[in-house]
Design a protein around this motif. Structure first.
Motif, mmCIF file in Angstrom:
data_model
loop_
_atom_site.group_PDB
_atom_site.id
_atom_site.type_symbol
_atom_site.label_atom_id
_atom_site.label_comp_id
_atom_site.label_asym_id
_atom_site.label_seq_id
_atom_site.Cartn_x
_atom_site.Cartn_y
_atom_site.Cartn_z
ATOM 1 N N PRO A 25 0.804 -1.229 0.000
ATOM 2 C CA PRO A 25 0.000 0.000 0.000
ATOM 3 C C PRO A 25 0.836 1.277 0.000
ATOM 4 O O PRO A 25 0.589 2.180 -0.806
ATOM 5 C CB PRO A 25 -0.826 -0.116 1.293
ATOM 6 C CG PRO A 25 -0.584 -1.457 1.860
ATOM 7 C CD PRO A 25 0.550 -2.097 1.147
ATOM 8 N N THR A 83 8.769 7.268 4.044
ATOM 9 C CA THR A 83 8.211 8.516 4.578
ATOM 10 C C THR A 83 8.993 9.715 4.072
ATOM 11 O O THR A 83 8.414 10.731 3.687
ATOM 12 C CB THR A 83 8.235 8.483 6.121
ATOM 13 O OG1 THR A 83 7.573 7.288 6.554
ATOM 14 C CG2 THR A 83 7.522 9.678 6.710
ATOM 15 N N GLN A 139 -5.000 14.183 1.790
ATOM 16 C CA GLN A 139 -5.545 13.666 3.052
ATOM 17 C C GLN A 139 -6.144 12.266 2.891
ATOM 18 O O GLN A 139 -6.842 11.788 3.784
ATOM 19 C CB GLN A 139 -6.623 14.624 3.579
ATOM 20 C CG GLN A 139 -6.070 15.908 4.159
ATOM 21 C CD GLN A 139 -5.139 15.672 5.334
ATOM 22 O OE1 GLN A 139 -5.428 14.916 6.247
ATOM 23 N NE2 GLN A 139 -3.958 16.294 5.292
ATOM 24 N N HIS A 140 -5.873 11.617 1.779
ATOM 25 C CA HIS A 140 -6.492 10.310 1.547
ATOM 26 C C HIS A 140 -6.044 9.296 2.603
ATOM 27 O O HIS A 140 -4.860 9.250 2.949
ATOM 28 C CB HIS A 140 -6.115 9.803 0.151
ATOM 29 C CG HIS A 140 -7.022 8.723 -0.325
ATOM 30 N ND1 HIS A 140 -6.926 7.435 0.118
ATOM 31 C CD2 HIS A 140 -8.073 8.748 -1.181
ATOM 32 C CE1 HIS A 140 -7.869 6.703 -0.457
ATOM 33 N NE2 HIS A 140 -8.578 7.482 -1.250
ATOM 34 N N PRO A 141 -6.987 8.476 3.125
ATOM 35 C CA PRO A 141 -6.628 7.500 4.162
ATOM 36 C C PRO A 141 -5.534 6.512 3.734
ATOM 37 O O PRO A 141 -4.831 5.981 4.591
ATOM 38 C CB PRO A 141 -7.949 6.771 4.428
ATOM 39 C CG PRO A 141 -9.008 7.751 4.070
ATOM 40 C CD PRO A 141 -8.446 8.530 2.905
ATOM 41 N N LEU A 142 -5.370 6.268 2.436
ATOM 42 C CA LEU A 142 -4.307 5.339 2.008
ATOM 43 C C LEU A 142 -2.929 5.855 2.408
ATOM 44 O O LEU A 142 -1.995 5.080 2.611
ATOM 45 C CB LEU A 142 -4.352 5.145 0.491
ATOM 46 C CG LEU A 142 -5.196 3.984 -0.035
ATOM 47 C CD1 LEU A 142 -5.135 3.947 -1.553
ATOM 48 C CD2 LEU A 142 -4.735 2.651 0.557
ATOM 49 N N PHE A 149 -2.139 6.872 5.090
ATOM 50 C CA PHE A 149 -1.929 6.480 6.482
ATOM 51 C C PHE A 149 -1.178 5.144 6.573
ATOM 52 O O PHE A 149 -0.770 4.723 7.660
ATOM 53 C CB PHE A 149 -3.291 6.377 7.185
ATOM 54 C CG PHE A 149 -3.225 6.294 8.687
ATOM 55 C CD1 PHE A 149 -2.889 7.399 9.453
ATOM 56 C CD2 PHE A 149 -3.497 5.102 9.347
ATOM 57 C CE1 PHE A 149 -2.833 7.331 10.830
ATOM 58 C CE2 PHE A 149 -3.444 5.020 10.733
ATOM 59 C CZ PHE A 149 -3.109 6.138 11.478
ATOM 60 N N ALA A 150 -0.985 4.484 5.434
ATOM 61 C CA ALA A 150 -0.392 3.138 5.439
ATOM 62 C C ALA A 150 0.999 3.113 6.092
ATOM 63 O O ALA A 150 1.345 2.158 6.796
ATOM 64 C CB ALA A 150 -0.314 2.586 4.017
ATOM 65 N N LEU A 206 2.209 5.122 8.535
ATOM 66 C CA LEU A 206 2.069 5.219 10.000
ATOM 67 C C LEU A 206 1.462 3.943 10.575
ATOM 68 O O LEU A 206 1.863 3.483 11.648
ATOM 69 C CB LEU A 206 1.171 6.410 10.361
ATOM 70 C CG LEU A 206 1.834 7.756 10.568
ATOM 71 C CD1 LEU A 206 0.789 8.782 10.966
ATOM 72 C CD2 LEU A 206 2.920 7.684 11.627
ATOM 73 N N ALA A 207 0.485 3.378 9.841
ATOM 74 C CA ALA A 207 -0.150 2.138 10.305
ATOM 75 C C ALA A 207 0.884 1.019 10.395
ATOM 76 O O ALA A 207 0.861 0.205 11.322
ATOM 77 C CB ALA A 207 -1.283 1.745 9.363
ATOM 78 N N SER A 208 1.808 1.011 9.450
ATOM 79 C CA SER A 208 2.873 0.009 9.457
ATOM 80 C C SER A 208 3.718 0.140 10.720
ATOM 81 O O SER A 208 4.034 -0.850 11.388
ATOM 82 C CB SER A 208 3.719 0.193 8.191
ATOM 83 O OG SER A 208 4.891 -0.548 8.279
#
Lengths: 99, 231
Positions: free
Chosen positions: B27, B57, B164-167, B169-170, B172-174
């Motif tokens: 992602p 990042t 600002q798309h939630p994707l 966020f992948a 940070l989620a990782s």
């Protein structure tokens, strides 16, 4: 398949500083024997780095961001599956923010 | 401190440990590829950046500052500040290379990411002292990351993402998922709590990364070291 000179220089500069910090921490520790307190700090550094990076980034998305970050950690703890945990957190944020 | 090894067996163990984490790169890699295309990078340029910089990042933040001509100072500073967290990471991984010298050590350091760092720390805590384990994780991660970014670039004609798309966020989620693997028990509450509180406080002062992570990581690990020293 173009490769422009200014882009190439930009990429090389980014690569150079990134490698410098990657290798720099190791090189510094190899050159100097750290005091006992610093040795104890190193044991706590890994988790502290992650937490201090994640929380401000998640907080920038508000409560949904913090909730999604917690969801990723809990899912990983329960399932042990990294990809699943990431997708769950992204989907949770997507759901809470309404896309 | 015991001498570390750099063995073929350690490399193979690293390869096996990397297999489950590779899909997790998809992602975020796709997002960086899409952003590369949106910012006007060619496929070759996007692939080269991923091969040489190899830091998701930082790549995403630098792409946010990308322009024509390339603002060299801005993209270099972006890479420097976002990646500063890697310096204490490789310092913490140093026992994996104790007594080892030469190109293989410096090449392995190039491949250190959040993923291999988390797995390397677990290896250290389990008593492992084999730097090749880290290279076994880092090498396929490096190649697969570049593949994901180039795939994202190729897909750019069909997909567009807002900032600002939630994707997005992948990434940070990782990291949030990886930190769960570092949890050792209630003894982590104090250093992690201090790290989080200081990170959030610095962020609330409108200071961007890497200041929250540097201040938070130093404060959290110092709190843990202080507590351990009193025992």
């Amino acid at each position: 398949m173009t490769l422009r000179a200014d882009v190439l220089v930009g990429i090389l500069c980014m690569a150079l500083v990134t490698y410098a910090v990657r290798a720099g921490g190791f090189a510094a520790l190899r050159s100097f024997r750290p005091p006992r307190f610093v040795e104890r700090m190193l044991l706590h550094l890994p988790g502290s780095i992650f937490i201090a990076f994640i929380l401000p980034g998640a907080a920038a998305h508000g409560l949904p961001g913090l909730a999604a970050a917690v969801a990723a950690a809990v899912a990983m703890r329960l399932s042990g599956r990294l990809t699943l945990s990431i997708l769950l957190a992204v989907a949770a944020l997507w759901g809470m923010k309404g896309g | 401190m015991s001498e570390a090894r750099f063995s073929a067996q350690g490399f193979r163990r690293g390869l096996l440990a990397a297999l489950p984490i590779l899909p997790s790169l998809i992602p975020f890699g796709l997002v960086v590829g899409l952003e590369s295309a949106a910012r006007g990078l060619s496929l070759a340029e996007a692939g080269l950046m991923s091969l040489l910089v190899f830091a998701g990042t930082a790549q995403l933040v630098a792409l946010g500052a990308w322009a024509d001509p390339v603002p060299l100072l801005a993209v270099t500073l972006a890479a420097l500040v976002v990646n500063l967290r890697m310096a204490p990471m490789t310092a913490a991984l140093a026992p994996l290379f104790h007594g080892q010298r030469g190109l293989r050590v410096w090449a392995t350091l190039f491949t250190v990411t959040d993923h291999s760092f988390a797995l390397g720390v677990r290896e250290l805590r389990a008593g492992g002292r084999d730097g090749a384990f880290l290279l076994g994780i880092g090498l396929p991660t490096w190649l697969f990351w570049t593949l994901c970014v180039t795939a994202g670039h190729v897909l750019s004609g069909a997909v567009a993402l807002s900032p600002q798309h939630p994707l997005l966020f992948a990434g940070l989620a990782s990291m949030a998922a990886l930190v769960a693997t570092l949890w050792r028990g209630p003894g982590d509450v104090l250093p992690w709590g201090v790290a989080g509180a200081v990170g959030l406080a610095i962020h609330a002062l409108s200071l961007p990364q890497p200041w929250p992570v540097l201040a938070g990581a130093l404060a959290g690990s110092a709190a843990g070291a202080w507590r351990d020293g009193r025992r």
